[in-house]
Design a protein around this motif. Structure first.
Motif, PDB file in Angstrom:
ATOM      1  N   MET A   1       0.836  -1.186   0.000  1.00 53.56           N
ATOM      2  CA  MET A   1       0.000   0.000   0.000  1.00 53.56           C
ATOM      3  C   MET A   1       0.873   1.240   0.000  1.00 53.56           C
ATOM      4  O   MET A   1       2.058   1.184   0.315  1.00 53.56           O
ATOM      5  CB  MET A   1      -0.942   0.006   1.209  1.00 53.56           C
ATOM      6  N   TYR A   2       0.270   2.384  -0.359  1.00 53.59           N
ATOM      7  CA  TYR A   2       1.033   3.616  -0.469  1.00 53.59           C
ATOM      8  C   TYR A   2       1.543   4.067   0.902  1.00 53.59           C
ATOM      9  O   TYR A   2       0.833   3.961   1.899  1.00 53.59           O
ATOM     10  CB  TYR A   2       0.162   4.719  -1.071  1.00 53.59           C
ATOM     11  N   ARG A   3       2.754   4.552   0.949  1.00 57.86           N
ATOM     12  CA  ARG A   3       3.355   5.079   2.170  1.00 57.86           C
ATOM     13  C   ARG A   3       3.601   6.571   2.010  1.00 57.86           C
ATOM     14  O   ARG A   3       3.998   7.046   0.944  1.00 57.86           O
ATOM     15  CB  ARG A   3       4.699   4.383   2.460  1.00 57.86           C
ATOM     16  N   TYR A   4       3.362   7.306   3.082  1.00 56.26           N
ATOM     17  CA  TYR A   4       3.579   8.753   3.055  1.00 56.26           C
ATOM     18  C   TYR A   4       5.047   9.083   2.753  1.00 56.26           C
ATOM     19  O   TYR A   4       5.954   8.392   3.204  1.00 56.26           O
ATOM     20  CB  TYR A   4       3.235   9.367   4.401  1.00 56.26           C
ATOM     21  N   ASP A   5       5.222  10.168   1.998  1.00 57.09           N
ATOM     22  CA  ASP A   5       6.566  10.723   1.854  1.00 57.09           C
ATOM     23  C   ASP A   5       6.670  11.977   2.725  1.00 57.09           C
ATOM     24  O   ASP A   5       5.754  12.305   3.487  1.00 57.09           O
ATOM     25  CB  ASP A   5       6.902  11.012   0.389  1.00 57.09           C
ATOM     26  N   GLU A   6       7.772  12.691   2.603  1.00 55.75           N
ATOM     27  CA  GLU A   6       7.994  13.868   3.451  1.00 55.75           C
ATOM     28  C   GLU A   6       6.919  14.924   3.250  1.00 55.75           C
ATOM     29  O   GLU A   6       6.447  15.557   4.203  1.00 55.75           O
ATOM     30  CB  GLU A   6       9.379  14.449   3.142  1.00 55.75           C
ATOM     31  N   PHE A   7       6.474  15.104   1.996  1.00 50.04           N
ATOM     32  CA  PHE A   7       5.424  16.084   1.720  1.00 50.04           C
ATOM     33  C   PHE A   7       4.123  15.683   2.405  1.00 50.04           C
ATOM     34  O   PHE A   7       3.454  16.507   3.023  1.00 50.04           O
ATOM     35  CB  PHE A   7       5.198  16.208   0.212  1.00 50.04           C
ATOM     36  N   ASP A   8       3.739  14.396   2.281  1.00 47.43           N
ATOM     37  CA  ASP A   8       2.497  13.925   2.882  1.00 47.43           C
ATOM     38  C   ASP A   8       2.491  14.171   4.392  1.00 47.43           C
ATOM     39  O   ASP A   8       1.512  14.665   4.954  1.00 47.43           O
ATOM     40  CB  ASP A   8       2.299  12.426   2.618  1.00 47.43           C
ATOM     41  N   TRP A 145      -3.880   3.735  -9.947  1.00 47.22           N
ATOM     42  CA  TRP A 145      -4.500   4.932 -10.518  1.00 47.22           C
ATOM     43  C   TRP A 145      -5.366   5.663  -9.501  1.00 47.22           C
ATOM     44  O   TRP A 145      -5.511   6.888  -9.567  1.00 47.22           O
ATOM     45  CB  TRP A 145      -5.288   4.558 -11.769  1.00 47.22           C
ATOM     46  N   CYS A 146      -5.916   4.932  -8.550  1.00 45.98           N
ATOM     47  CA  CYS A 146      -6.644   5.603  -7.461  1.00 45.98           C
ATOM     48  C   CYS A 146      -5.707   6.519  -6.672  1.00 45.98           C
ATOM     49  O   CYS A 146      -6.072   7.648  -6.322  1.00 45.98           O
ATOM     50  CB  CYS A 146      -7.264   4.581  -6.518  1.00 45.98           C
ATOM     51  N   GLU A 147      -4.513   6.020  -6.393  1.00 48.17           N
ATOM     52  CA  GLU A 147      -3.551   6.830  -5.655  1.00 48.17           C
ATOM     53  C   GLU A 147      -3.071   8.018  -6.495  1.00 48.17           C
ATOM     54  O   GLU A 147      -2.905   9.129  -5.986  1.00 48.17           O
ATOM     55  CB  GLU A 147      -2.354   5.975  -5.214  1.00 48.17           C
ATOM     56  N   GLU A 284       8.151   7.761 -15.075  1.00 47.62           N
ATOM     57  CA  GLU A 284       8.915   7.451 -13.871  1.00 47.62           C
ATOM     58  C   GLU A 284       8.094   7.694 -12.596  1.00 47.62           C
ATOM     59  O   GLU A 284       8.269   7.004 -11.591  1.00 47.62           O
ATOM     60  CB  GLU A 284      10.227   8.254 -13.824  1.00 47.62           C
ATOM     61  N   GLU A 285       7.185   8.662 -12.645  1.00 45.12           N
ATOM     62  CA  GLU A 285       6.329   8.908 -11.489  1.00 45.12           C
ATOM     63  C   GLU A 285       5.288   7.797 -11.350  1.00 45.12           C
ATOM     64  O   GLU A 285       4.979   7.351 -10.243  1.00 45.12           O
ATOM     65  CB  GLU A 285       5.644  10.268 -11.608  1.00 45.12           C
ATOM     66  N   TYR A 286       4.755   7.340 -12.481  1.00 40.52           N
ATOM     67  CA  TYR A 286       3.841   6.191 -12.436  1.00 40.52           C
ATOM     68  C   TYR A 286       4.556   4.981 -11.822  1.00 40.52           C
ATOM     69  O   TYR A 286       4.000   4.279 -10.962  1.00 40.52           O
ATOM     70  CB  TYR A 286       3.351   5.841 -13.841  1.00 40.52           C
ATOM     71  N   GLU A 287       5.780   4.730 -12.241  1.00 42.21           N
ATOM     72  CA  GLU A 287       6.521   3.578 -11.736  1.00 42.21           C
ATOM     73  C   GLU A 287       6.812   3.709 -10.251  1.00 42.21           C
ATOM     74  O   GLU A 287       6.799   2.715  -9.511  1.00 42.21           O
ATOM     75  CB  GLU A 287       7.822   3.411 -12.525  1.00 42.21           C
ATOM     76  N   ARG A 288       7.045   4.943  -9.780  1.00 42.55           N
ATOM     77  CA  ARG A 288       7.287   5.156  -8.352  1.00 42.55           C
ATOM     78  C   ARG A 288       6.067   4.751  -7.534  1.00 42.55           C
ATOM     79  O   ARG A 288       6.176   4.057  -6.518  1.00 42.55           O
ATOM     80  CB  ARG A 288       7.633   6.618  -8.080  1.00 42.55           C
ATOM     81  N   ILE A 289       4.891   5.188  -7.981  1.00 39.47           N
ATOM     82  CA  ILE A 289       3.663   4.883  -7.247  1.00 39.47           C
ATOM     83  C   ILE A 289       3.301   3.408  -7.406  1.00 39.47           C
ATOM     84  O   ILE A 289       2.891   2.745  -6.443  1.00 39.47           O
ATOM     85  CB  ILE A 289       2.521   5.799  -7.715  1.00 39.47           C
ATOM     86  N   ASP A 290       3.488   2.872  -8.612  1.00 42.02           N
ATOM     87  CA  ASP A 290       3.182   1.469  -8.863  1.00 42.02           C
ATOM     88  C   ASP A 290       3.986   0.551  -7.942  1.00 42.02           C
ATOM     89  O   ASP A 290       3.491  -0.509  -7.520  1.00 42.02           O
ATOM     90  CB  ASP A 290       3.479   1.141 -10.329  1.00 42.02           C
ATOM     91  N   ALA A 291       5.196   0.950  -7.584  1.00 42.28           N
ATOM     92  CA  ALA A 291       6.059   0.117  -6.738  1.00 42.28           C
ATOM     93  C   ALA A 291       5.452  -0.118  -5.356  1.00 42.28           C
ATOM     94  O   ALA A 291       5.753  -1.129  -4.702  1.00 42.28           O
ATOM     95  CB  ALA A 291       7.435   0.765  -6.598  1.00 42.28           C
TER      96      ALA A 291
END
Length: 551
Positions: A1-8, A145-147, A284-291
């Motif tokens: 699942m998605y994890r927060y980054d520094e901005f989040d 894509w939801c994220e 590259e941004e899609y791949e970052r989130i897809d990971a």
């Protein structure tokens, strides 16, 4: 699942601090309710009949055990030891004190959760197939894509104050388990002519006062252009959507007024004119989130398990639960387990703090620490090895969470109704409980088969009554609560809006009416027919005659 980054992390913490100051000013009388209302709604806080209600975002219905335990803790400390899972895959606390809200938001931030975009005229929580990443019929995982949409839409400068709330759903499987046709925008991942994957785009669906099934605006949209195309749809809606009448402000009204061809023409013209690479997502941004959404490493196994099959032969209750609450997984030797929140006598969608903690423990032990919420108000453990299912079932059964009624009559969708909501016209929870009691016999539910029964306490349709095979709508007629019944609705691929069958029933007569409808269906159905198939074949007349008499 998605994890927060520094901005989040920084963004959510700043919102908590801002709202803490706003709450303090409200409590000290520096802000009146009219001034405070838009501020609280932007933080998911509603003023209901008896208390404040706080709606917490569960993006695309995905929870970790840590997050579910925190929700249990909040329910125990600040509410009445439970939470209510909603048809938008969110969770609501119904007995919140205003003074506690900043601390609750801080507790949520500790586990990467918030209440942003759960209310107000903005793009709400994007919902998805609850079996995403596990479903055997899945083309691609829609959660990626939801994220992407979540990040794109949060505080989008052009779409932060739309004419009305805006809802998007995405499905990536052959079966639509996200009710995409009943959303402002519905997205289905499909294959194009050359085998590439893109989106079929539906627009203008929705329930409420004026229900519509979404219409196809584009049969195929390349994935890389999704954000710019959504930008254009929302820009046309923002430009032409009515702001003078709250009942006519949704995009479904605009699409119906213009016609789908004219609306498509406007969107396509805007898209051609304004499409820019900076709007669409770099690869590259899609791949970052897809990971973040890579599936757990599951070891394939036999499609049947000897211990499970022996248990099925000797334990009929377990066998029924297996038939209805365990779904096929794309990795052989595994199943997707539906944890029912619909035990007879309980409010549909309610989960106690103890129940949430148990599901969190079981997710860690048996489901690779993943939990999902579906729009039918149940919880999902998406990655369970077949050999672990008997032990999982026993733990759920001990807590009253192993009712084998998924997609059966007992699996009702129900809004809070007049017991909580200040918009409701009638009670819904007591009626739903009485119906569940009438049909609690597992053998009878099995005989009836798959059927969707949905109930709303007002025309806003939070209980999705329009899409129920049997829909129940509570209305107020000169101080009397009456219940209008619709038949033939369907939330799936061949989506349909239910037909009003006749005059409404008093509360005490509703269980009898549902019983009559079900008995008529069983009498009229051909072998193997579902309720929807029988309805479409025989029409309304047999049901009307059974309910109201001939003539």
């Amino acid at each position: 699942m998605y994890r927060y980054d520094e901005f989040d992390y920084g963004f959510v913490r700043e919102r908590v601090a801002e709202f803490r100051d706003q709450v303090e000013r409200r409590l000290e009388g520096e802000l009146n309710e009219d001034e405070f209302k838009p501020l609280r709604l932007r933080n998911g806080l509603y003023l209901q009949l008896h208390a404040y209600m706080l709606r917490i975002a569960v993006p695309y219905g995905v929870l970790s055990p840590r997050q579910l335990r925190q929700l249990a803790y909040i329910g125990r400390k600040y509410d009445r030891n439970y939470g209510h899972f909603t048809t938008r895959q969110n969770l609501q606390f119904n007995w919140i004190k205003l003074v506690d809200v900043p601390d609750i938001l801080s507790d949520l931030a500790d586990v990467e959760m918030h209440c942003i975009q759960t209310s107000g005229n903005c793009i709400r929580n994007t919902t998805a197939d609850p079996y995403a990443g596990a479903a055997h019929d899945e083309l691609e995982d829609p959660r990626v894509w939801c994220e992407i949409i979540r990040q794109w839409s949060t505080l989008h400068p052009e779409f932060s104050w739309l004419p009305r709330k805006f809802k998007i759903a995405i499905s990536g499987a052959a079966e639509d388990r996200a009710a995409t046709a009943f959303h402002d925008i519905g997205l289905r991942l499909v294959k194009g002519k050359n085998g590439e994957v893109g989106f079929k785009v539906l627009v203008g669906g929705g329930m409420g006062r004026t229900p519509y099934v979404g219409q196809e605006i584009r049969p195929f949209l390349e994935k890389q252009h999704l954000l710019s195309y959504l930008d254009s749809i929302l820009r046309i809606y923002n430009r032409y959507g009515r702001r003078d009448n709250i009942f006519k402000a949704r995009i479904k009204i605009l699409v119906n007024h213009l016609g789908i061809d004219k609306f498509r023409e406007e969107v396509e013209a805007d898209w051609e004119k304004t499409r820019k690479d900076l709007v669409d997502l770099p690869q590259e941004e899609y791949e970052r989130i897809d990971a973040y959404f890579q599936p757990p490493e599951l070891t394939p196994g036999p499609v049947t398990d000897e211990a499970v099959e022996q248990r099925r032969e000797t334990d009929p209750v377990f066998a029924q639960w297996m038939r209805h609450n365990v779904k096929p997984h794309k990795v052989p030797g595994h199943g997707i387990v539906v944890v029912s929140l619909k035990e007879p006598g309980r409010t549909p969608g309610d989960a106690s703090s103890e129940g949430m903690e148990l599901v969190a423990d079981l997710a860690e032990q048996y489901s690779h620490s993943e939990i999902r919420v579906n729009y039918t108000q149940n919880l999902i453990l998406p990655h369970v090895a077949l050999g672990d299912i008997p032990a999982l079932y026993d733990a759920l059964a001990e807590a009253g969470l192993a009712t084998g009624n998924n997609d059966l009559l007992g699996d009702m969708i129900c809004c809070p109704g007049l017991d909580y909501c200040n918009l409701a016209n009638a009670r819904s929870i007591p009626i739903a409980k009485e119906i569940a009691k009438r049909f609690e016999d597992p053998t009878r539910q099995e005989e009836i088969g798959d059927i969707r029964v949905n109930m709303s306490g007002c025309i806003n349709a939070c209980g999705h009554h329009h899409s129920g095979n049997i829909g129940i709508l509570g209305v107020d007629k000169k101080g009397t609560e009456l219940y209008q019944i619709t038949l033939g609705g369907n939330p799936k691929d061949d989506a349909a809006i239910g037909t009003i069958i006749g005059p409404g029933f008093r509360a005490e007569a509703v269980p009898d009416a549902i019983d009559t409808i079900v008995s008529t269906y069983i009498e009229k159905r051909d072998e193997g027919e579902t309720f929807l198939e029988t309805w479409r074949r025989v029409g309304a007349d047999p049901f009307k005659e059974a309910l109201y008499g001939a003539g």
